[in-house]
Write a protein that holds these residues in place. Structure first.
Motif, PDB file in Angstrom:
ATOM      1  N   ALA A   1       0.862  -1.202  -0.067  1.00  0.00           N
ATOM      2  CA  ALA A   1      -0.071   0.090  -0.062  1.00  0.00           C
ATOM      3  C   ALA A   1       0.756   1.318  -0.039  1.00  0.00           C
ATOM      4  O   ALA A   1       0.461   2.207  -0.969  1.00  0.00           O
ATOM      5  N   VAL A   2       1.941   1.256   0.833  1.00  0.00           N
ATOM      6  CA  VAL A   2       2.813   2.372   0.872  1.00  0.00           C
ATOM      7  C   VAL A   2       3.550   2.760  -0.635  1.00  0.00           C
ATOM      8  O   VAL A   2       3.488   3.626  -0.822  1.00  0.00           O
ATOM      9  N   ALA A   3       3.952   1.565  -1.140  1.00  0.00           N
ATOM     10  CA  ALA A   3       4.739   1.690  -2.295  1.00  0.00           C
ATOM     11  C   ALA A   3       3.740   2.074  -3.421  1.00  0.00           C
ATOM     12  O   ALA A   3       4.152   2.940  -4.209  1.00  0.00           O
ATOM     13  N   ALA A   4       2.428   1.740  -3.440  1.00  0.00           N
ATOM     14  CA  ALA A   4       1.398   2.253  -4.420  1.00  0.00           C
ATOM     15  C   ALA A   4       1.132   3.590  -4.105  1.00  0.00           C
ATOM     16  O   ALA A   4       1.004   4.608  -5.198  1.00  0.00           O
ATOM     17  N   ALA A   5       1.056   4.078  -2.730  1.00  0.00           N
ATOM     18  CA  ALA A   5       0.483   5.397  -2.460  1.00  0.00           C
ATOM     19  C   ALA A   5       2.077   6.199  -3.123  1.00  0.00           C
ATOM     20  O   ALA A   5       1.421   7.490  -3.658  1.00  0.00           O
ATOM     21  N   ARG A   6       2.937   6.052  -3.040  1.00  0.00           N
ATOM     22  CA  ARG A   6       4.310   6.669  -3.066  1.00  0.00           C
ATOM     23  C   ARG A   6       4.309   6.995  -5.031  1.00  0.00           C
ATOM     24  O   ARG A   6       4.261   7.842  -5.259  1.00  0.00           O
ATOM     25  N   ARG A   7       3.947   5.762  -5.641  1.00  0.00           N
ATOM     26  CA  ARG A   7       3.913   5.725  -6.980  1.00  0.00           C
ATOM     27  C   ARG A   7       3.001   6.790  -7.585  1.00  0.00           C
ATOM     28  O   ARG A   7       2.937   7.434  -8.577  1.00  0.00           O
ATOM     29  N   ALA A   8       1.783   6.624  -7.042  1.00  0.00           N
ATOM     30  CA  ALA A   8       0.458   7.464  -7.316  1.00  0.00           C
ATOM     31  C   ALA A   8       0.364   8.735  -7.098  1.00  0.00           C
ATOM     32  O   ALA A   8      -0.524   9.536  -7.402  1.00  0.00           O
ATOM     33  N   ASN A   9       1.039   9.008  -5.882  1.00  0.00           N
ATOM     34  CA  ASN A   9       1.106  10.407  -5.152  1.00  0.00           C
ATOM     35  C   ASN A   9      -0.446  10.311  -4.642  1.00  0.00           C
ATOM     36  O   ASN A   9      -1.048  11.353  -4.851  1.00  0.00           O
ATOM     37  N   SER A  10      -0.804   9.316  -3.998  1.00  0.00           N
ATOM     38  CA  SER A  10      -2.326   9.486  -3.713  1.00  0.00           C
ATOM     39  C   SER A  10      -2.329   8.728  -2.363  1.00  0.00           C
ATOM     40  O   SER A  10      -1.370   7.873  -1.721  1.00  0.00           O
ATOM     41  N   ALA A  11      -3.372   9.010  -1.644  1.00  0.00           N
ATOM     42  CA  ALA A  11      -3.751   8.322  -0.597  1.00  0.00           C
ATOM     43  C   ALA A  11      -4.254   6.865  -1.008  1.00  0.00           C
ATOM     44  O   ALA A  11      -5.276   6.781  -1.986  1.00  0.00           O
ATOM     45  N   ILE A  12      -4.104   5.802  -0.364  1.00  0.00           N
ATOM     46  CA  ILE A  12      -4.430   4.411  -1.002  1.00  0.00           C
ATOM     47  C   ILE A  12      -5.313   3.863   0.067  1.00  0.00           C
ATOM     48  O   ILE A  12      -4.858   3.611   1.132  1.00  0.00           O
ATOM     49  N   VAL A  13      -6.519   3.395  -0.362  1.00  0.00           N
ATOM     50  CA  VAL A  13      -7.385   2.370   0.759  1.00  0.00           C
ATOM     51  C   VAL A  13      -7.330   1.191   0.118  1.00  0.00           C
ATOM     52  O   VAL A  13      -8.112   0.708  -0.782  1.00  0.00           O
ATOM     53  N   TYR A  14      -6.369   0.351   0.508  1.00  0.00           N
ATOM     54  CA  TYR A  14      -6.362  -1.134   0.098  1.00  0.00           C
ATOM     55  C   TYR A  14      -7.293  -2.113   0.686  1.00  0.00           C
ATOM     56  O   TYR A  14      -7.119  -2.435   1.834  1.00  0.00           O
ATOM     57  N   LYS A  15      -8.490  -2.188   0.504  1.00  0.00           N
ATOM     58  CA  LYS A  15      -9.613  -2.768   0.863  1.00  0.00           C
ATOM     59  C   LYS A  15      -9.418  -4.454   1.028  1.00  0.00           C
ATOM     60  O   LYS A  15      -8.670  -5.027   0.440  1.00  0.00           O
ATOM     61  N   GLY A  16     -10.192  -4.642   2.201  1.00  0.00           N
ATOM     62  CA  GLY A  16     -10.049  -5.936   2.479  1.00  0.00           C
ATOM     63  C   GLY A  16     -10.430  -6.350   3.920  1.00  0.00           C
ATOM     64  O   GLY A  16     -11.131  -5.001   4.667  1.00  0.00           O
ATOM     65  N   ALA A  17     -10.616  -7.287   4.360  1.00  0.00           N
ATOM     66  CA  ALA A  17     -10.699  -7.740   5.862  1.00  0.00           C
ATOM     67  C   ALA A  17      -9.862  -7.022   6.855  1.00  0.00           C
ATOM     68  O   ALA A  17     -10.032  -6.455   7.883  1.00  0.00           O
ATOM     69  N   ASP A  18      -8.581  -6.510   6.250  1.00  0.00           N
ATOM     70  CA  ASP A  18      -7.546  -5.968   7.012  1.00  0.00           C
ATOM     71  C   ASP A  18      -7.141  -4.505   6.184  1.00  0.00           C
ATOM     72  O   ASP A  18      -6.049  -4.328   5.808  1.00  0.00           O
ATOM     73  N   THR A  19      -8.252  -3.859   5.839  1.00  0.00           N
ATOM     74  CA  THR A  19      -7.948  -2.608   5.031  1.00  0.00           C
ATOM     75  C   THR A  19      -6.765  -1.696   5.511  1.00  0.00           C
ATOM     76  O   THR A  19      -6.862  -1.506   6.884  1.00  0.00           O
ATOM     77  N   VAL A  20      -6.013  -1.521   4.518  1.00  0.00           N
ATOM     78  CA  VAL A  20      -4.599  -0.477   4.801  1.00  0.00           C
ATOM     79  C   VAL A  20      -5.020   0.611   4.289  1.00  0.00           C
ATOM     80  O   VAL A  20      -5.359   0.681   3.094  1.00  0.00           O
ATOM     81  N   ILE A  21      -4.794   1.740   4.961  1.00  0.00           N
ATOM     82  CA  ILE A  21      -4.887   3.211   4.328  1.00  0.00           C
ATOM     83  C   ILE A  21      -3.273   3.625   4.282  1.00  0.00           C
ATOM     84  O   ILE A  21      -2.717   3.752   5.483  1.00  0.00           O
ATOM     85  N   ALA A  22      -2.885   4.186   3.369  1.00  0.00           N
ATOM     86  CA  ALA A  22      -1.448   4.660   3.044  1.00  0.00           C
ATOM     87  C   ALA A  22      -1.381   5.855   2.498  1.00  0.00           C
ATOM     88  O   ALA A  22      -2.213   6.564   1.642  1.00  0.00           O
ATOM     89  N   SER A  23      -0.279   6.567   2.783  1.00  0.00           N
ATOM     90  CA  SER A  23       0.151   7.913   2.360  1.00  0.00           C
ATOM     91  C   SER A  23       1.353   7.907   1.520  1.00  0.00           C
ATOM     92  O   SER A  23       2.277   7.083   1.764  1.00  0.00           O
ATOM     93  N   PRO A  24       1.535   9.131   0.590  1.00  0.00           N
ATOM     94  CA  PRO A  24       2.732   9.130   0.003  1.00  0.00           C
ATOM     95  C   PRO A  24       3.949   9.343   0.908  1.00  0.00           C
ATOM     96  O   PRO A  24       5.074   8.999   0.288  1.00  0.00           O
ATOM     97  N   ASP A  25       3.658   9.623   1.887  1.00  0.00           N
ATOM     98  CA  ASP A  25       4.833  10.122   2.615  1.00  0.00           C
ATOM     99  C   ASP A  25       5.178   8.778   3.847  1.00  0.00           C
ATOM    100  O   ASP A  25       6.078   8.875   4.773  1.00  0.00           O
TER     101      ASP A  25
END
Length: 490
Positions: free
Chosen positions: A396-420
């Motif tokens: 999720a963090v790698a994706a957030a950095r690449r997309a320069n976006s907040a990522i809500v990686y959904k699932g039973a253990d949803t992870v929210i990640a920031s580009p920082d």
């Protein structure tokens, strides 16, 4: 990011650094092991008062040392104890060797254990620091214990679970209870580790909070209000609807309007001052028949959208639910590149052939929130999604950095990640939240909080938490309509 120890999650590498710093500060490291083992024994006696025999499994490191201490305390309490060890206990070093020397029991080789009725297993084989697949004899033992239905109390983490990622490394115990020390690890909250831990308790064994805060990166935490309440806008008596933000949700065609309405109503409930559904002309009547507090605006073509965007009060948008996949979605997103956008569902899938096109549109100050489930994540980030060396937080963090976006990686253990590099793991979502339309509600809540002025990461994290709370209130068997009705503003 919150620095409260109750929310902070410490990786195994950080925990090793904390242990080293504690020892360097003059704290007796064996004293810490003594308290950890005593806590394990006390938990075993409290949770399993009817046990006929405690079977203590001791590994080749400090987790095994904790287990030797636990075995000694159980013996002193008058319990029946059998001890089994992995590897040659004579090779133990440091505190673990001292713990073994203090335990009067003669252990047997691990493979000799055969479950008996009334057994309770105390798992002190590996803990959180395991970095490779468990040996074959441990894998075989986890299977024997599971088949026999023997209760397992894990020290630190069920052996076989990766403390950083929650992944199973070959095989793992299914614990009924897990006790850990000072702080939790990401693997306690990430799936499948969360399920394998059973009931989790955290014991304070005396490491000062200042040492933990100094050595822990603090980038990973549980998603609780402490993580984002500091950025909530102050409530003011003198306000009006535009000060609370205007959210726009794009509707699909006439036969696919329900998803947008779910998002729109949820955004309104989450506190947006006003909400408009932007719909194709042919879908206006279908939407109008179901709306009261939500407004409608006809948008068919990119030119219509461009003209409407001259109104600079329109700053926050949700695109994707029921919208349709294709060039029209990409064109609309391009037109919205200077605004705040929640991109969900069809909106995400529309960029699967050229994800970089999307990422290039949203550089600078983060203003994009992406809400992919597993399949959508792999469409936008195929190399990251396929990397088996990464856990969900790392992905999720790698994706957030690449997309320069907040990522809500959904699932039973949803992870929210920031580009920082910040990441939050959500834990309050009930299993019955996995229902049709649930994601549309979440997208709308995020949009409502963005419209109110929250930064992308905090808006996404707060929305995921509100979504879980709404699910708890709606109860089992909820529909998306019932879920939306239970959304409460912050």
């Amino acid at each position: 990011m919150s620095k409260h120890l109750s929310e902070l999650l410490v990786t195994p590498a950080e925990m090793s650094a904390i242990d080293a710093a504690a020892a360097a500060s003059g704290i007796d490291s064996f004293g810490l092991m003594e308290r950890a083992g005593a806590a394990a024994a006390a938990a075993a006696l409290r949770l399993h008062s009817g046990a006929l025999r405690f079977v203590v499994l001791c590994g080749p490191g400090n987790n095994g040392g904790d287990a030797y201490v636990a075995a000694r305390h159980l013996l002193e309490a008058g319990a029946t104890v059998a001890l089994f060890h992995l590897g040659d206990p004579a090779k133990l070093k440091g505190d673990a060797a001292r713990a073994r020397a203090g335990c009067a029991l003669q252990g047997q080789e691990l493979g000799r254990y055969r479950p008996e009725d009334g057994d309770v297993v105390i798992d002190g084989l590996f803990g959180a620091g395991l970095g490779r697949a468990v040996p074959a004899d441990v894998a075989a033992l986890t299977k024997r214990v599971a088949e026999a239905g023997i209760a397992v109390l894990a020290i630190d983490l069920p052996s076989g679970v990766d403390g950083r990622t929650g992944k199973v490394l070959g095989a793992a115990f299914q614990a009924r209870n897990t006790i850990t020390f000072m702080t939790r690890k990401p693997g306690h909250l990430l799936m499948p580790g969360r399920e394998l831990c059973g009931e989790l308790e955290v014991f304070d064994i005396g490491i000062p909070a200042r040492i933990i805060r100094a050595e822990a990166g603090g980038a990973i935490a549980e998603n609780t209000p402490d993580a984002w309440k500091g950025v909530l806008p102050a409530e003011q008596l003198e306000t009006h609807k535009y000060k609370r933000g205007h959210l726009v949700v794009f509707s699909g065609e006439a036969d696919k309007t329900g998803a947008a309405r779910m998002s729109a109503v949820s955004g309104l409930k989450a506190g947006a001052g006003l909400v408009t559904i932007a719909a194709p002309g042919a879908a206006m009547a279908a939407n109008a028949a179901h709306l009261t507090a939500v407004m409608l605006h006809a948008v068919d073509r990119e030119a219509d959208l461009a003209e409407w965007l001259s109104d600079k009060r329109l700053q926050t948008f949700v695109l994707g639910p029921g919208f349709g996949v294709g060039a029209r979605a990409r064109g609309f997103v391009t037109a919205l590149a200077d605004r705040r956008l929640v991109l969900d569902a069809d909106g995400i899938s529309s960029f699967k052939d050229d994800p970089q096109q999307l990422f290039d549109l949203f550089q600078g100050e983060p203003r994009l929130v992406l809400t992919p489930h597993e399949g959508e994540f792999s469409r936008l980030f195929p190399d990251i999604g396929d990397d088996e060396t990464l856990g969900k937080v790392d992905k999720a963090v790698a994706a957030a950095r690449r997309a320069n976006s907040a990522i809500v990686y959904k699932g039973a253990d949803t992870v929210i990640a920031s580009p920082d590099g910040r990441a939050l793991i959500n834990t309050n979502a009930p299993v019955w939240l996995a229902t049709a339309g649930s994601g549309d509600v979440l997208a709308g809540i995020i949009g409502g909080l963005l419209a109110r002025g929250l930064p992308t990461f905090e808006a996404a994290a707060a929305a995921v938490w509100l979504h879980g709370e709404a699910g708890q209130r709606a109860g089992k068997g909820l529909t998306a309509e019932e879920l939306a009705a239970e959304v409460l503003p912050l």
